[in-house]
Scaffold this motif. Structure first.
Motif, PDB file in Angstrom:
ATOM      1  N   ILE A 101      48.318  22.118  11.199  1.00  0.00           N
ATOM      2  CA  ILE A 101      47.629  23.371  10.897  1.00  0.00           C
ATOM      3  C   ILE A 101      48.578  24.556  11.030  1.00  0.00           C
ATOM      4  O   ILE A 101      48.605  25.453  10.176  1.00  0.00           O
ATOM      5  N   LEU A 102      49.369  24.563  12.070  1.00  0.00           N
ATOM      6  CA  LEU A 102      50.305  25.675  12.275  1.00  0.00           C
ATOM      7  C   LEU A 102      51.361  25.732  11.179  1.00  0.00           C
ATOM      8  O   LEU A 102      51.892  26.804  10.875  1.00  0.00           O
ATOM      9  N   ALA A 103      51.670  24.591  10.569  1.00  0.00           N
ATOM     10  CA  ALA A 103      52.692  24.560   9.525  1.00  0.00           C
ATOM     11  C   ALA A 103      52.246  25.275   8.254  1.00  0.00           C
ATOM     12  O   ALA A 103      53.085  25.754   7.485  1.00  0.00           O
ATOM     13  N   VAL A 104      50.933  25.357   8.019  1.00  0.00           N
ATOM     14  CA  VAL A 104      50.434  25.998   6.793  1.00  0.00           C
ATOM     15  C   VAL A 104      49.818  27.357   7.062  1.00  0.00           C
ATOM     16  O   VAL A 104      49.446  28.064   6.117  1.00  0.00           O
ATOM     17  N   SER A 105      49.700  27.741   8.320  1.00  0.00           N
ATOM     18  CA  SER A 105      49.090  29.019   8.673  1.00  0.00           C
ATOM     19  C   SER A 105      50.144  29.984   9.191  1.00  0.00           C
ATOM     20  O   SER A 105      50.974  29.617  10.028  1.00  0.00           O
ATOM     21  N   ASP A 106      50.099  31.202   8.687  1.00  0.00           N
ATOM     22  CA  ASP A 106      51.070  32.198   9.141  1.00  0.00           C
ATOM     23  C   ASP A 106      50.502  33.124  10.217  1.00  0.00           C
ATOM     24  O   ASP A 106      51.147  34.101  10.612  1.00  0.00           O
ATOM     25  N   ASN A 107      49.274  32.843  10.685  1.00  0.00           N
ATOM     26  CA  ASN A 107      48.717  33.647  11.773  1.00  0.00           C
ATOM     27  C   ASN A 107      48.103  32.773  12.865  1.00  0.00           C
ATOM     28  O   ASN A 107      47.150  33.174  13.542  1.00  0.00           O
ATOM     29  N   SER A 108      48.656  31.553  13.004  1.00  0.00           N
ATOM     30  CA  SER A 108      48.202  30.605  14.028  1.00  0.00           C
ATOM     31  C   SER A 108      46.706  30.323  13.908  1.00  0.00           C
ATOM     32  O   SER A 108      45.979  30.250  14.903  1.00  0.00           O
ATOM     33  N   PHE A 109      46.263  30.189  12.655  1.00  0.00           N
ATOM     34  CA  PHE A 109      44.866  29.853  12.380  1.00  0.00           C
ATOM     35  C   PHE A 109      43.942  30.890  13.009  1.00  0.00           C
ATOM     36  O   PHE A 109      43.136  30.595  13.858  1.00  0.00           O
ATOM     37  N   LEU A 110      44.076  32.109  12.510  1.00  0.00           N
ATOM     38  CA  LEU A 110      43.298  33.250  13.011  1.00  0.00           C
ATOM     39  C   LEU A 110      43.590  33.513  14.489  1.00  0.00           C
ATOM     40  O   LEU A 110      42.730  33.969  15.256  1.00  0.00           O
ATOM     41  N   SER A 111      44.828  33.185  14.890  1.00  0.00           N
ATOM     42  CA  SER A 111      45.281  33.360  16.277  1.00  0.00           C
ATOM     43  C   SER A 111      44.451  32.536  17.259  1.00  0.00           C
ATOM     44  O   SER A 111      44.395  32.846  18.449  1.00  0.00           O
ATOM     45  N   LEU A 112      43.864  31.467  16.764  1.00  0.00           N
ATOM     46  CA  LEU A 112      43.052  30.607  17.623  1.00  0.00           C
ATOM     47  C   LEU A 112      43.863  29.494  18.266  1.00  0.00           C
ATOM     48  O   LEU A 112      43.527  29.030  19.366  1.00  0.00           O
ATOM     49  N   ILE A 113      44.941  29.061  17.600  1.00  0.00           N
ATOM     50  CA  ILE A 113      45.713  27.928  18.083  1.00  0.00           C
ATOM     51  C   ILE A 113      47.017  28.437  18.701  1.00  0.00           C
ATOM     52  O   ILE A 113      47.809  29.094  18.021  1.00  0.00           O
ATOM     53  N   PRO A 114      47.263  28.156  19.959  1.00  0.00           N
ATOM     54  CA  PRO A 114      48.531  28.563  20.578  1.00  0.00           C
ATOM     55  C   PRO A 114      49.702  27.845  19.904  1.00  0.00           C
ATOM     56  O   PRO A 114      49.599  26.688  19.494  1.00  0.00           O
ATOM     57  N   THR A 115      50.804  28.549  19.769  1.00  0.00           N
ATOM     58  CA  THR A 115      51.994  27.930  19.190  1.00  0.00           C
ATOM     59  C   THR A 115      52.616  26.980  20.195  1.00  0.00           C
ATOM     60  O   THR A 115      52.274  26.970  21.380  1.00  0.00           O
ATOM     61  N   SER A 116      53.545  26.173  19.709  1.00  0.00           N
ATOM     62  CA  SER A 116      54.170  25.167  20.576  1.00  0.00           C
ATOM     63  C   SER A 116      54.920  25.781  21.734  1.00  0.00           C
ATOM     64  O   SER A 116      55.112  25.155  22.768  1.00  0.00           O
ATOM     65  N   SER A 117      55.352  27.042  21.555  1.00  0.00           N
ATOM     66  CA  SER A 117      56.110  27.695  22.626  1.00  0.00           C
ATOM     67  C   SER A 117      55.212  28.379  23.648  1.00  0.00           C
ATOM     68  O   SER A 117      55.666  28.862  24.663  1.00  0.00           O
ATOM     69  N   SER A 118      53.904  28.400  23.315  1.00  0.00           N
ATOM     70  CA  SER A 118      52.987  29.078  24.227  1.00  0.00           C
ATOM     71  C   SER A 118      52.702  28.219  25.450  1.00  0.00           C
ATOM     72  O   SER A 118      52.527  27.016  25.364  1.00  0.00           O
ATOM     73  N   LYS A 119      52.586  28.860  26.577  1.00  0.00           N
ATOM     74  CA  LYS A 119      52.289  28.136  27.814  1.00  0.00           C
ATOM     75  C   LYS A 119      50.830  27.676  27.837  1.00  0.00           C
ATOM     76  O   LYS A 119      50.473  26.801  28.608  1.00  0.00           O
TER      77      LYS A 119
END
Length: 339
Positions: A101-119
């Protein structure tokens, strides 16, 4: 990660209560004002690893769990197991892969999904998504490039899902291309709902979808376009649709303009006698040109012009008329039918 790890995802919702797992079939979805049953993302055991979750026997005292029949823990959607559960607004769980999902979304899926670097990111997360399950189901099928035609979604639901893609940072132009299942599914609605499909394609600049859809709009009356429809289509694609209609109408008038070619004079039919055919063609072609619709069929043209031969006694004139009609049919058939 073991699939059974999902047992701990929503313990706050169930406590020690028993669970009743339900497969969610979006083809039978209907809007209801009643409060949905409590649903928990506890996965069922799957014997083959590729089917839908197995349902326990229902019980009046159990808590209902609705899980997508496509996006469930044991689905073979990827070589890795899902690491994220999306919970729709009507309480249906979708088990997905955050990296897809993060690979196709440029806003972290409405900022709902933390990125891999997020704690904050960890396995077995549950994310509440503000979408009804039929819409979220289509969005996820678009992301995974899977066909959702077996759910038989309505065009309204498909349009709602496509319109929500930008909100989740997904580029609709790159996800809806001629090679994708969603493009094929949308195009299947074009014969019965061409204006709706064309408007959707215009809104998202889906040129490859708008082109084949425009051929189904040839019978559409441009005079019935309201301000709301024009605004929804937008100036770019509205101009293309007008030019298609006007261009075909003008092309038909040009094709009809030339009368049958006269033959060499004979003792029983000279140039003066052949003027009868010329006048008859002029009257018939003027009638057709007056109502030169862009969707007029070759069969209609042939039916309107062929009877002129009944009033001719010269075989050469009849042959010239038939040749002219055949040439007209060929010319009209090659006139561009799409934007």
């Amino acid at each position: 990660m073991e699939i059974t790890n999902w047992d701990s995802v929503l313990q706050f919702a169930t406590g020690n209560m028993d669970l009743n797992l339900q497969e969610h079939d979006f083809s039978e979805y209907s809007t209801s004002s009643s409060t949905p049953n409590l649903q928990v993302p506890t996965p069922p055991h799957s014997t083959d690893g590729g089917g839908s979750p197995v349902c326990d026997d229902p019980s009046d005292h159990n808590v209902l769990v609705s899980i997508s029949t496509t996006f469930y823990p044991g689905a073979n959607l990827h070589s890795l197991p899902p690491d994220l559960a999306l919970l729709s607004s009507d309480s249906v769980f979708f088990y997905v892969h955050s990296h897809i999902i993060l690979a196709v979304s440029d806003n972290s899926f409405l900022s709902l999904i933390p990125t891999s670097s997020s704690k904050e990111h960890s396995n077995n997360m549950v994310i509440h998504v503000p979408e009804l399950s039929p819409v979220l189901n289509i969005i996820l099928h678009i992301i995974y490039d899977k066909s959702c035609s077996h759910y038989s979604p309505s065009l309204e639901t498909l349009s709602a899902a496509v319109n929500r893609l930008p909100s989740y940072g997904i580029d609709s132009k790159s996800r809806i291309t001629p090679s994708t299942p969603i493009h094929t599914l949308l195009l299947s609605h074009a014969p019965l709902s061409p204006l709706e499909v064309y408007t959707l394609a215009a809104k998202h600049d889906l040129y490859d979808l708008a082109v084949p859809t425009s051929s189904h709009l040839l019978s559409f009356q441009l005079s019935t376009i309201t301000d709301d429809i024009a605004e929804a289509i937008g100036p770019k694609y509205l101009r293309r649709m007008f030019f298609l209609h006007i261009g075909r109408s003008e092309a038909l008038k040009r094709i009809l303009l030339q009368p049958p070619h006269p033959h060499a004079p004979t003792p029983w039919c000279d140039f003066t006698n052949q003027k009868t055919l010329t006048r008859a063609w002029a009257l018939a072609s003027a009638y057709l040109a007056w109502d030169a619709r862009p969707d007029i069929s070759t069969g209609f043209l042939e039916a309107a012009l062929a009877p002129l031969a009944e009033h001719l006694s010269c075989d050469l004139c009849k042959q010239g008329l038939n040749d002219r009609i055949k040439n007209l049919i060929v010319q009209w058939s090659v006139v561009k039918r799409t934007i």
